[in-house]
Write a protein that holds these residues in place. Structure first.
Motif, PDB file in Angstrom:
ATOM      1  N   ARG A   1     -21.931  -4.846  27.220  1.00  0.00           N
ATOM      2  CA  ARG A   1     -21.319  -6.149  27.462  1.00  0.00           C
ATOM      3  C   ARG A   1     -21.195  -6.260  28.979  1.00  0.00           C
ATOM      4  O   ARG A   1     -20.194  -5.846  29.571  1.00  0.00           O
ATOM      5  CB  ARG A   1     -19.961  -6.201  26.772  1.00  0.00           C
ATOM      6  CG  ARG A   1     -19.127  -7.458  27.007  1.00  0.00           C
ATOM      7  CD  ARG A   1     -19.780  -8.725  26.537  1.00  0.00           C
ATOM      8  NE  ARG A   1     -18.772  -9.721  26.126  1.00  0.00           N
ATOM      9  CZ  ARG A   1     -19.031 -11.022  26.010  1.00  0.00           C
ATOM     10  NH1 ARG A   1     -20.239 -11.486  26.307  1.00  0.00           N
ATOM     11  NH2 ARG A   1     -18.092 -11.849  25.598  1.00  0.00           N
ATOM     12  N   HIS A   2     -22.227  -6.816  29.627  1.00  0.00           N
ATOM     13  CA  HIS A   2     -22.324  -6.735  31.087  1.00  0.00           C
ATOM     14  C   HIS A   2     -21.118  -7.332  31.799  1.00  0.00           C
ATOM     15  O   HIS A   2     -20.711  -6.851  32.844  1.00  0.00           O
ATOM     16  CB  HIS A   2     -23.599  -7.432  31.562  1.00  0.00           C
ATOM     17  CG  HIS A   2     -24.837  -6.818  30.999  1.00  0.00           C
ATOM     18  ND1 HIS A   2     -25.239  -5.541  31.324  1.00  0.00           N
ATOM     19  CD2 HIS A   2     -25.740  -7.280  30.103  1.00  0.00           C
ATOM     20  CE1 HIS A   2     -26.354  -5.259  30.662  1.00  0.00           C
ATOM     21  NE2 HIS A   2     -26.678  -6.288  29.911  1.00  0.00           N
ATOM     22  N   SER A   3     -20.550  -8.376  31.229  1.00  0.00           N
ATOM     23  CA  SER A   3     -19.422  -9.023  31.893  1.00  0.00           C
ATOM     24  C   SER A   3     -18.163  -8.153  31.871  1.00  0.00           C
ATOM     25  O   SER A   3     -17.192  -8.474  32.553  1.00  0.00           O
ATOM     26  CB  SER A   3     -19.144 -10.386  31.245  1.00  0.00           C
ATOM     27  OG  SER A   3     -18.993 -10.225  29.855  1.00  0.00           O
TER      28      SER A   3
ATOM     29  N   SER B   1     -19.035  -7.815  39.455  1.00  0.00           N
ATOM     30  CA  SER B   1     -19.902  -8.641  40.297  1.00  0.00           C
ATOM     31  C   SER B   1     -19.201  -9.064  41.587  1.00  0.00           C
ATOM     32  O   SER B   1     -19.421  -8.473  42.633  1.00  0.00           O
ATOM     33  CB  SER B   1     -20.376  -9.881  39.532  1.00  0.00           C
ATOM     34  OG  SER B   1     -19.278 -10.579  38.994  1.00  0.00           O
ATOM     35  N   THR B   2     -18.293 -10.024  41.524  1.00  0.00           N
ATOM     36  CA  THR B   2     -17.766 -10.620  42.746  1.00  0.00           C
ATOM     37  C   THR B   2     -16.720  -9.761  43.442  1.00  0.00           C
ATOM     38  O   THR B   2     -16.410  -9.982  44.602  1.00  0.00           O
ATOM     39  CB  THR B   2     -17.105 -11.981  42.463  1.00  0.00           C
ATOM     40  OG1 THR B   2     -15.999 -11.777  41.576  1.00  0.00           O
ATOM     41  CG2 THR B   2     -18.083 -12.945  41.831  1.00  0.00           C
TER      42      THR B   2
ATOM     43  N   ASN C   1     -15.169 -15.622  34.054  1.00  0.00           N
ATOM     44  CA  ASN C   1     -15.381 -14.841  32.831  1.00  0.00           C
ATOM     45  C   ASN C   1     -14.074 -14.298  32.276  1.00  0.00           C
ATOM     46  O   ASN C   1     -13.232 -13.771  33.010  1.00  0.00           O
ATOM     47  CB  ASN C   1     -16.327 -13.665  33.119  1.00  0.00           C
ATOM     48  CG  ASN C   1     -17.782 -14.066  32.953  1.00  0.00           C
ATOM     49  OD1 ASN C   1     -18.085 -15.167  32.489  1.00  0.00           O
ATOM     50  ND2 ASN C   1     -18.683 -13.171  33.327  1.00  0.00           N
TER      51      ASN C   1
ATOM     52  N   THR D   1     -13.777 -12.113  29.322  1.00  0.00           N
ATOM     53  CA  THR D   1     -14.268 -11.329  28.196  1.00  0.00           C
ATOM     54  C   THR D   1     -13.493 -10.023  28.006  1.00  0.00           C
ATOM     55  O   THR D   1     -13.774  -9.277  27.084  1.00  0.00           O
ATOM     56  CB  THR D   1     -15.769 -11.024  28.347  1.00  0.00           C
ATOM     57  OG1 THR D   1     -16.010 -10.471  29.642  1.00  0.00           O
ATOM     58  CG2 THR D   1     -16.584 -12.298  28.208  1.00  0.00           C
TER      59      THR D   1
ATOM     60  N   PRO E   1     -21.067 -15.575  29.191  1.00  0.00           N
ATOM     61  CA  PRO E   1     -20.452 -14.745  30.232  1.00  0.00           C
ATOM     62  C   PRO E   1     -21.379 -13.665  30.780  1.00  0.00           C
ATOM     63  O   PRO E   1     -21.286 -13.300  31.950  1.00  0.00           O
ATOM     64  CB  PRO E   1     -19.247 -14.122  29.509  1.00  0.00           C
ATOM     65  CG  PRO E   1     -18.892 -15.121  28.470  1.00  0.00           C
ATOM     66  CD  PRO E   1     -20.212 -15.674  27.978  1.00  0.00           C
ATOM     67  N   ASP E   2     -22.287 -13.195  29.955  1.00  0.00           N
ATOM     68  CA  ASP E   2     -23.207 -12.163  30.450  1.00  0.00           C
ATOM     69  C   ASP E   2     -24.296 -12.764  31.331  1.00  0.00           C
ATOM     70  O   ASP E   2     -24.822 -12.088  32.223  1.00  0.00           O
ATOM     71  CB  ASP E   2     -23.769 -11.364  29.276  1.00  0.00           C
ATOM     72  CG  ASP E   2     -22.667 -10.593  28.555  1.00  0.00           C
ATOM     73  OD1 ASP E   2     -21.768 -10.066  29.245  1.00  0.00           O
ATOM     74  OD2 ASP E   2     -22.670 -10.545  27.318  1.00  0.00           O
TER      75      ASP E   2
ATOM     76  N   ALA F   1     -23.422 -15.249  33.260  1.00  0.00           N
ATOM     77  CA  ALA F   1     -22.614 -15.523  34.452  1.00  0.00           C
ATOM     78  C   ALA F   1     -22.522 -14.294  35.341  1.00  0.00           C
ATOM     79  O   ALA F   1     -22.681 -14.381  36.567  1.00  0.00           O
ATOM     80  CB  ALA F   1     -21.217 -16.002  34.048  1.00  0.00           C
ATOM     81  N   VAL F   2     -22.265 -13.158  34.731  1.00  0.00           N
ATOM     82  CA  VAL F   2     -22.136 -11.957  35.561  1.00  0.00           C
ATOM     83  C   VAL F   2     -23.486 -11.593  36.183  1.00  0.00           C
ATOM     84  O   VAL F   2     -23.562 -11.107  37.318  1.00  0.00           O
ATOM     85  CB  VAL F   2     -21.511 -10.783  34.762  1.00  0.00           C
ATOM     86  CG1 VAL F   2     -22.506 -10.148  33.801  1.00  0.00           C
ATOM     87  CG2 VAL F   2     -20.950  -9.743  35.708  1.00  0.00           C
TER      88      VAL F   2
ATOM     89  N   GLU G   1     -23.907 -13.818  39.145  1.00  0.00           N
ATOM     90  CA  GLU G   1     -23.062 -13.339  40.244  1.00  0.00           C
ATOM     91  C   GLU G   1     -23.675 -12.113  40.911  1.00  0.00           C
ATOM     92  O   GLU G   1     -23.551 -11.924  42.120  1.00  0.00           O
ATOM     93  CB  GLU G   1     -21.651 -13.043  39.724  1.00  0.00           C
ATOM     94  CG  GLU G   1     -20.893 -14.336  39.378  1.00  0.00           C
ATOM     95  CD  GLU G   1     -19.550 -14.116  38.705  1.00  0.00           C
ATOM     96  OE1 GLU G   1     -19.320 -13.010  38.169  1.00  0.00           O
ATOM     97  OE2 GLU G   1     -18.729 -15.067  38.691  1.00  0.00           O
TER      98      GLU G   1
END
Ligand code: FES
Ligand SMILES: [Fe+2]
Lengths: 183, 421
Positions: free
Chosen positions: A83-85, A138-139, A178, A180, B353-354, B356-357, B360
């Motif tokens: 789940r990358h996020s 990420s950010t 996000n 999640t 969301p995946d 989105a990341v 980013e």
């Protein structure tokens, strides 16, 4: 919120409810998905509306509107490790304060999802929650998630379990990054 | 102006285009001011006085229906000293009254009254709200062109834009759709152009969405996009004009696959569609389902979701979305679409969301690049996949395998055309 005399909770119950809420918060903060899922009932409703938690969640579009099956999918997805996020999981800590509890059973519980009259075995608990979350995926931004939480707790086999959790974000009307992790 | 023909190639794009503030400013003018953009749906402002706020590029606008039922796209900016007239997402009013000095504007943007009028020598007619130069609808989808120079909407939509909107609206027994009860905004720390790309990228699904595929195995993505490079018949399509599509129709193995349902689950809908279109045409619609594509530059038709891509800053954007709702069907059908939308779209969903990341992470990686790096071969991103096997079809579409970057090249081809004009 304190309710009439029949809805008040005693000191011992209150301590037990707060301990449950803080335990749930710690599991969410530390992304212990399986342990967190063990706290929920089979009719759990996890709801993050896009505004005040008014009316029937089925009539609108929410950020999160999970029945039990969908919540199970959410947890399974997080547990894949892909789940990358949420890979890695966001470092988080949350402050949960202003906890107020009353016995349910007056039909005005905080979440319409289960529809049951919990009688003496169910509680409606409200709290203020602020989650500090770092988007390390990420950010690397620090994100704040202030909101009002309403739990519906039920005693199952002597243990408190969560039948509903509704989070009314202060920022609900505006775009969200996000979301999640477990709010 | 930057030399866009040198920054966008047939099979590569320079990374500075995702982060350079000067590029962003030029995009707001060349794409969002000079071209047609999607602003909203007629059903959002069904009654006179109903309004919604939108952005065209970065400019705050109001879409409002006036007393004569006409649609107006007005600047959300008082023509006196520039105060915002609306600060909520939507509302209903009989006029717009500025809170600063109480100038009052009609729903058509005309200045109606000012306090203490004796001090003004200008004619009220000169002091109406700024407005979009052109506003046109197609089957309920409202588009605006800020500077009025873009020619008719039909020229912009072309074959592909009208075809995709038609295929969506034809699924409604009443011929037109409405929108879900609210929009949700997804704030992403990326350039806006990652979204036309990723919304229409058929190459990433096995990796970015692996967690969704393995935890929700009943999704129709199984049949439309998985199965290896040549394991399915879906197509990546460039319609021209920057409109692109992932065409899943050839891969569906059953009716209503796009709904994750079968006829017995939604009998009322199927009956209403047969009633409206006839048995044969309805049968075809039930197989084909809605489109999945981009109408350049900011409207994403994501099957039964509508999304607006809103640029915020070089490294920030919002993807707004809502669910499609059909008219003339039972409520349970539309509720199904709401639940499907919640599962797929927005910050808490199982899919987007995946993306989105990932966007980013792209932004992070390209943030240090400037346009000057292009000439020294630094910071180019490759977009060549499948270039050699694209086919021009009889209907004018350029098509290749679903995992080919035909869609992304189609977006960028139009980008280069309008940025360099
Ligand atoms: S700024 Fe609007 S009336 Fe003066
Ligand atoms: Fe994706």
């Amino acid at each position: 919120m304190s309710g009439g005399p029949t809805q008040q909770v005693g000191e011992a119950e209150r301590r037990e409810i707060e301990a449950f809420v803080f335990h749930e918060a710690r599991l969410a903060d530390t992304s212990q998905y399986g342990e967190w899922e063990a706290l929920v009932t089979e009719d759990m409703h996890y709801w993050v509306p896009a505004g005040p938690a008014l009316g029937d969640p089925a009539a609108g579009l929410s950020y999160i509107n999970d029945n039990r099956a969908r919540l199970a999918t959410r947890i399974r997805q997080l547990q894949t490790g892909k789940r990358h996020s949420q890979t890695p999981a966001s470092p988080m800590c949350r402050a949960v304060t202003n906890v107020e509890a009353r016995r349910a059973g007056d039909g005005s519980g905080g979440d319409g999802g289960d529809g049951g009259d919990g009688g003496g075995d169910e509680y409606v608990v409200t709290a203020t929650q602020v989650v500090y979350e770092l988007a390390v995926q990420s950010t690397a931004r620090l994100q704040l998630w202030p909101g009002r939480v309403t739990y519906r707790l039920r005693r199952v086999d002597g243990m408190l379990r969560m039948a509903a959790k509704t989070v009314e974000l202060v920022t609900a009307s505006e775009p969200q990054p996000n979301l999640t992790f477990l709010l | 102006m930057h030399a866009y023909h040198e920054l966008v190639g047939a099979d590569q794009v320079h990374g500075s285009l995702y982060g350079d503030p000067g590029v962003f400013a030029e995009e707001m003018r060349q794409i969002f001011t000079r071209g047609w953009v999607f602003v909203g749906h007629e059903s959002e402002v069904a009654e006179p006085g109903q309004w919604v706020t939108r952005r065209i590029g970065r400019e705050p606008m109001i879409l409002v229906r006036d007393r004569s039922e006409a649609l107006n796209v007005l600047a959300n900016r008082c023509s006196h000293r520039g105060t915002a007239l609306c600060w909520e997402h939507r509302g209903r009013d009989s006029s717009f009254q500025c809170t600063y000095h109480a100038w009052n504007f009609g729903l058509d943007g005309a200045l109606r009254a000012v306090p203490y009028p004796a001090g003004f020598e200008k004619d009220h007619a000169e002091l109406g709200l700024d407005r979009a130069g052109q506003v046109e609808s197609y089957r309920g989808f409202v588009f605006a062109n800020l500077d009025g120079s873009a020619g008719p909407l039909s020229g912009h939509l072309g074959v592909g834009g009208t075809d995709m909107i038609d295929r969506l609206c034809d699924l409604s027994p009443s011929d037109s759709i409405t929108l879900g009860p609210n929009w949700l905004g997804h704030a992403v720390g990326s350039n806006w152009k990652m979204w036309p790309e990723s919304d229409n990228d058929g190459y990433h699904l096995n990796w970015v969405h692996a967690s969704m595929v393995s935890s929700a195995p009943d999704t129709y993505y199984q049949e439309t996009v998985l199965g290896g490079e040549t394991g399915n018949q879906s197509l990546a399509v460039d319609w021209g004009e920057g409109h692109v599509e992932l065409d899943f129709r050839p891969s569906y193995r059953r009716e209503l696959a796009w709904l994750g349902a079968s006829r017995d689950k939604v009998p009322g809908y199927c009956a209403a569609l047969e009633q409206a279109r006839g048995v044969e045409a309805a049968g075809r619609l039930l197989w084909d389902g809605p489109p999945h594509g981009l109408i350049f530059p900011n409207l994403f038709l994501g099957e039964l979701n509508i999304a607006i891509i809103e640029p915020v800053a070089p490294d920030r954007m919002v993807q707004w979305h809502t669910a499609v709702q059909l008219e003339g069907v039972d409520e349970s059908f539309n509720r199904r679409l709401l639940r499907q939308s919640e599962a797929a779209m927005g910050p808490g969903a199982f899919i987007v969301p995946d993306d989105a990341v990932t966007a980013e992470r792209m932004q992070l990686a390209m943030s240090g690049l400037g346009v000057h790096d292009a000439g020294v071969r630094r910071g180019w991103v490759d977009m060549s996949r499948g270039l050699g096997r694209e086919e021009r079809r009889a209907d004018g579409r350029r098509a290749a395998l679903i995992s080919d970057e035909t869609t992304n090249r189609g977006f960028w081809r139009q980008y280069r055309t309008v940025m360099a004009r």
